[in-house]
Design a protein around this motif. Structure first.
Motif, PDB file in Angstrom:
ATOM      1  N   ASP A 170      -5.272   2.257 -18.874  1.00  0.00           N
ATOM      2  CA  ASP A 170      -4.920   1.600 -17.555  1.00  0.00           C
ATOM      3  C   ASP A 170      -6.160   1.624 -16.455  1.00  0.00           C
ATOM      4  O   ASP A 170      -5.953   1.058 -15.434  1.00  0.00           O
ATOM      5  CB  ASP A 170      -3.768   2.457 -17.029  1.00  0.00           C
TER       6      ASP A 170
ATOM      7  N   ASP B  50      -4.736   0.153 -12.699  1.00  0.00           N
ATOM      8  CA  ASP B  50      -4.976   1.402 -11.740  1.00  0.00           C
ATOM      9  C   ASP B  50      -4.903   2.507 -12.078  1.00  0.00           C
ATOM     10  O   ASP B  50      -4.656   3.668 -11.283  1.00  0.00           O
ATOM     11  CB  ASP B  50      -4.174   1.030 -10.340  1.00  0.00           C
TER      12      ASP B  50
ATOM     13  N   ASP C 170      -2.726   4.426 -13.895  1.00  0.00           N
ATOM     14  CA  ASP C 170      -1.329   5.379 -13.398  1.00  0.00           C
ATOM     15  C   ASP C 170      -0.545   5.179 -14.476  1.00  0.00           C
ATOM     16  O   ASP C 170       0.613   5.857 -14.604  1.00  0.00           O
ATOM     17  CB  ASP C 170      -0.847   5.044 -12.249  1.00  0.00           C
ATOM     18  N   HIS C 171      -0.773   4.290 -15.521  1.00  0.00           N
ATOM     19  CA  HIS C 171       0.271   4.064 -16.572  1.00  0.00           C
ATOM     20  C   HIS C 171       0.937   5.339 -17.312  1.00  0.00           C
ATOM     21  O   HIS C 171       2.077   5.566 -17.690  1.00  0.00           O
ATOM     22  CB  HIS C 171      -0.065   3.044 -17.801  1.00  0.00           C
TER      23      HIS C 171
ATOM     24  N   ASN D 202       2.942   7.385 -14.863  1.00  0.00           N
ATOM     25  CA  ASN D 202       4.052   6.775 -14.438  1.00  0.00           C
ATOM     26  C   ASN D 202       4.938   7.001 -15.645  1.00  0.00           C
ATOM     27  O   ASN D 202       6.255   7.354 -15.277  1.00  0.00           O
ATOM     28  CB  ASN D 202       3.951   5.161 -14.370  1.00  0.00           C
TER      29      ASN D 202
ATOM     30  N   ALA E   5       4.955  -1.346 -12.366  1.00  0.00           N
ATOM     31  CA  ALA E   5       5.667  -2.516 -13.016  1.00  0.00           C
ATOM     32  C   ALA E   5       6.339  -1.911 -14.246  1.00  0.00           C
ATOM     33  O   ALA E   5       7.357  -2.707 -14.339  1.00  0.00           O
ATOM     34  CB  ALA E   5       4.571  -3.721 -13.290  1.00  0.00           C
ATOM     35  N   SER E   6       5.842  -1.060 -14.978  1.00  0.00           N
ATOM     36  CA  SER E   6       6.436  -0.758 -16.210  1.00  0.00           C
ATOM     37  C   SER E   6       7.773  -0.151 -16.261  1.00  0.00           C
ATOM     38  O   SER E   6       8.558  -0.384 -17.091  1.00  0.00           O
ATOM     39  CB  SER E   6       5.433   0.166 -17.044  1.00  0.00           C
TER      40      SER E   6
ATOM     41  N   GLY F  18       9.911 -10.321 -16.318  1.00  0.00           N
ATOM     42  CA  GLY F  18       8.268 -10.192 -16.107  1.00  0.00           C
ATOM     43  C   GLY F  18       7.542 -11.663 -16.356  1.00  0.00           C
ATOM     44  O   GLY F  18       6.497 -11.892 -15.859  1.00  0.00           O
TER      45      GLY F  18
ATOM     46  N   THR G  68       0.663  -8.189 -22.745  1.00  0.00           N
ATOM     47  CA  THR G  68       1.507  -6.887 -22.169  1.00  0.00           C
ATOM     48  C   THR G  68       2.336  -6.396 -23.199  1.00  0.00           C
ATOM     49  O   THR G  68       2.251  -6.622 -24.335  1.00  0.00           O
ATOM     50  CB  THR G  68       2.621  -7.730 -21.107  1.00  0.00           C
ATOM     51  N   MET G  69       2.949  -5.616 -22.614  1.00  0.00           N
ATOM     52  CA  MET G  69       4.189  -4.815 -23.590  1.00  0.00           C
ATOM     53  C   MET G  69       4.971  -5.786 -24.615  1.00  0.00           C
ATOM     54  O   MET G  69       5.158  -5.602 -25.486  1.00  0.00           O
ATOM     55  CB  MET G  69       5.020  -4.050 -22.711  1.00  0.00           C
TER      56      MET G  69
ATOM     57  N   ARG H 152      -1.157  -6.582 -13.166  1.00  0.00           N
ATOM     58  CA  ARG H 152      -2.422  -6.248 -12.500  1.00  0.00           C
ATOM     59  C   ARG H 152      -3.696  -6.606 -13.418  1.00  0.00           C
ATOM     60  O   ARG H 152      -4.560  -7.197 -12.761  1.00  0.00           O
ATOM     61  CB  ARG H 152      -2.229  -4.671 -12.479  1.00  0.00           C
TER      62      ARG H 152
ATOM     63  N   ASP I 212      -4.363  -3.434 -24.118  1.00  0.00           N
ATOM     64  CA  ASP I 212      -3.317  -3.193 -23.144  1.00  0.00           C
ATOM     65  C   ASP I 212      -2.531  -2.093 -23.227  1.00  0.00           C
ATOM     66  O   ASP I 212      -1.876  -1.622 -24.065  1.00  0.00           O
ATOM     67  CB  ASP I 212      -2.150  -4.263 -23.147  1.00  0.00           C
TER      68      ASP I 212
ATOM     69  N   GLY J 102       0.292  -0.942 -21.595  1.00  0.00           N
ATOM     70  CA  GLY J 102       1.846  -1.156 -21.834  1.00  0.00           C
ATOM     71  C   GLY J 102       2.083  -1.586 -23.222  1.00  0.00           C
ATOM     72  O   GLY J 102       3.036  -1.049 -23.965  1.00  0.00           O
TER      73      GLY J 102
HETATM   74  P1  ADP Z   1       1.297  -1.081 -12.794  1.00  0.00           P
HETATM   75  O1  ADP Z   1       0.765  -2.337 -13.346  1.00  0.00           O
HETATM   76  O2  ADP Z   1       2.187  -1.444 -11.466  1.00  0.00           O
HETATM   77  O3  ADP Z   1       0.315  -0.056 -12.326  1.00  0.00           O
HETATM   78  P2  ADP Z   1       1.986   0.329 -15.051  1.00  0.00           P
HETATM   79  O4  ADP Z   1       0.341   0.759 -15.181  1.00  0.00           O
HETATM   80  O5  ADP Z   1       2.917   1.527 -15.273  1.00  0.00           O
HETATM   81  O6  ADP Z   1       2.243  -0.602 -13.854  1.00  0.00           O
HETATM   82  O7  ADP Z   1       1.936  -0.814 -16.472  1.00  0.00           O
HETATM   83  C1  ADP Z   1       1.004  -1.614 -16.697  1.00  0.00           C
HETATM   84  C2  ADP Z   1       1.605  -2.367 -17.930  1.00  0.00           C
HETATM   85  O8  ADP Z   1       2.827  -2.997 -17.606  1.00  0.00           O
HETATM   86  C3  ADP Z   1       0.657  -3.205 -18.368  1.00  0.00           C
HETATM   87  O9  ADP Z   1      -0.125  -2.756 -19.433  1.00  0.00           O
HETATM   88  C4  ADP Z   1       1.369  -4.402 -19.251  1.00  0.00           C
HETATM   89  O10 ADP Z   1       1.932  -4.029 -20.737  1.00  0.00           O
HETATM   90  C5  ADP Z   1       2.990  -4.050 -18.526  1.00  0.00           C
HETATM   91  N1  ADP Z   1       3.308  -5.302 -17.649  1.00  0.00           N
HETATM   92  C6  ADP Z   1       2.785  -5.605 -16.309  1.00  0.00           C
HETATM   93  N2  ADP Z   1       3.377  -6.520 -15.805  1.00  0.00           N
HETATM   94  C7  ADP Z   1       4.094  -7.214 -16.817  1.00  0.00           C
HETATM   95  C8  ADP Z   1       5.050  -8.374 -16.825  1.00  0.00           C
HETATM   96  N3  ADP Z   1       4.928  -9.384 -15.878  1.00  0.00           N
HETATM   97  N4  ADP Z   1       5.566  -8.533 -18.056  1.00  0.00           N
HETATM   98  C9  ADP Z   1       5.443  -7.564 -19.254  1.00  0.00           C
HETATM   99  N5  ADP Z   1       4.704  -6.403 -19.055  1.00  0.00           N
HETATM  100  C10 ADP Z   1       4.080  -6.352 -18.038  1.00  0.00           C
END
Ligand code: ADP
Ligand code: MG
Length: 199
Positions: free
Chosen positions: A29, A34, A36-37, A40, A78-79, A120, A128-129, A167, A180, A182
């Motif tokens: 991440d 940022d 923090d994944h 988080n 976001a996760s 999302g 993404t996830m 992000r 990625d 997520g």
């Molecule tokens: P943030 O982006 O708020 O810092 P995290 O770092 O915890 O949150 O999570 C980021 C992950 O969330 C990304 O790698 C992606 O897989 C997932 N993600 C972000 N936005 C979306 C979305 N709109 N739909 C599905 N997954 C998303």
């Protein structure tokens, strides 16, 4: 059949795996987010494990809805809402049955993944996830091992993609060449299913 114990083991295995891999998730991440994944999800799943230990729910559906609620209330990124929605919607789809079949679980998870997509707005290929979750749900009808392999493959395949959601999408073309975070954590959650089944 899969009873409440299986779902408690799934969440415990997911929490342990996220805890083990938190540094790696945060590293992923860093270039496209940022950083923090990992922290988080570590915080979120620690809260899930604590809540399930304190008052273990009596049905598979209730295990997942409680876990989802914990993620939504403890993860700021976001996760949190996305994974929280995944588990809550999956739990809701399982209803109040005391035991469910692997087919029921596959169907319920499909509803959960659909809810993540609706919340999302991400489709497969958006980096993404969802890129790990969609193939996993498709392979789940076959076996937990097939689902794990499909999720891992989906996560690895995010590296050359350009991010279109979240992000990382702010980076545009510069998001290419990074895996990625997520999708990587989603593959951990799917792998934890197999651990819960083996236990
Ligand atoms: P943030 O982006 O708020 O810092 P995290 O770092 O915890 O949150 O999570 C980021 C992950 O969330 C990304 O790698 C992606 O897989 C997932 N993600 C972000 N936005 C979306 C979305 N709109 N739909 C599905 N997954 C998303
Ligand atoms: Mg982040």
């Amino acid at each position: 059949m899969l009873g409440t114990g299986f779902f408690l083991r799934w969440m415990a295995a997911a929490a342990a795996s996220v805890d083990r891999e938190a540094e790696r998730l945060t590293e992923l991440d860093s270039p496209i987010g940022d950083a923090d994944h990992g922290s988080n999800l570590r915080r979120g799943f620690a809260a899930v494990a604590a809540a399930l230990e304190k008052e273990p729910p009596g049905t598979p559906g209730a295990v997942l809805t409680l876990a989802g609620r914990q993620l939504i209330s403890t993860v700021g990124g976001a996760s949190g809402p996305l994974y929280g929605t995944l588990l809550r919607r999956t739990g809701k789809a399982l209803g109040d049955a005391g035991e469910v079949s692997p087919g029921d679980l596959a169907e319920a998870l499909r509803a959960g993944v659909d809810a993540v997509r609706a919340l999302g707005g991400a489709a497969p290929g958006d980096k993404t996830m969802v890129d790990a979750l969609v193939p996993a749900v498709e392979a789940l009808g076959e076996s937990f091992a097939a689902a794990r392999a499909a999720a891992e493959e989906g996560a690895a395949a995010t590296t050359p993609l350009r991010a279109r959601k979240g992000r990382a999408s702010y980076l545009g073309e510069r998001s290419v060449g990074h895996r990625d975070p997520g999708a990587t954590s989603a593959a951990l959650l799917v792998a934890a299913l197999e651990e819960a089944a083996d236990a």
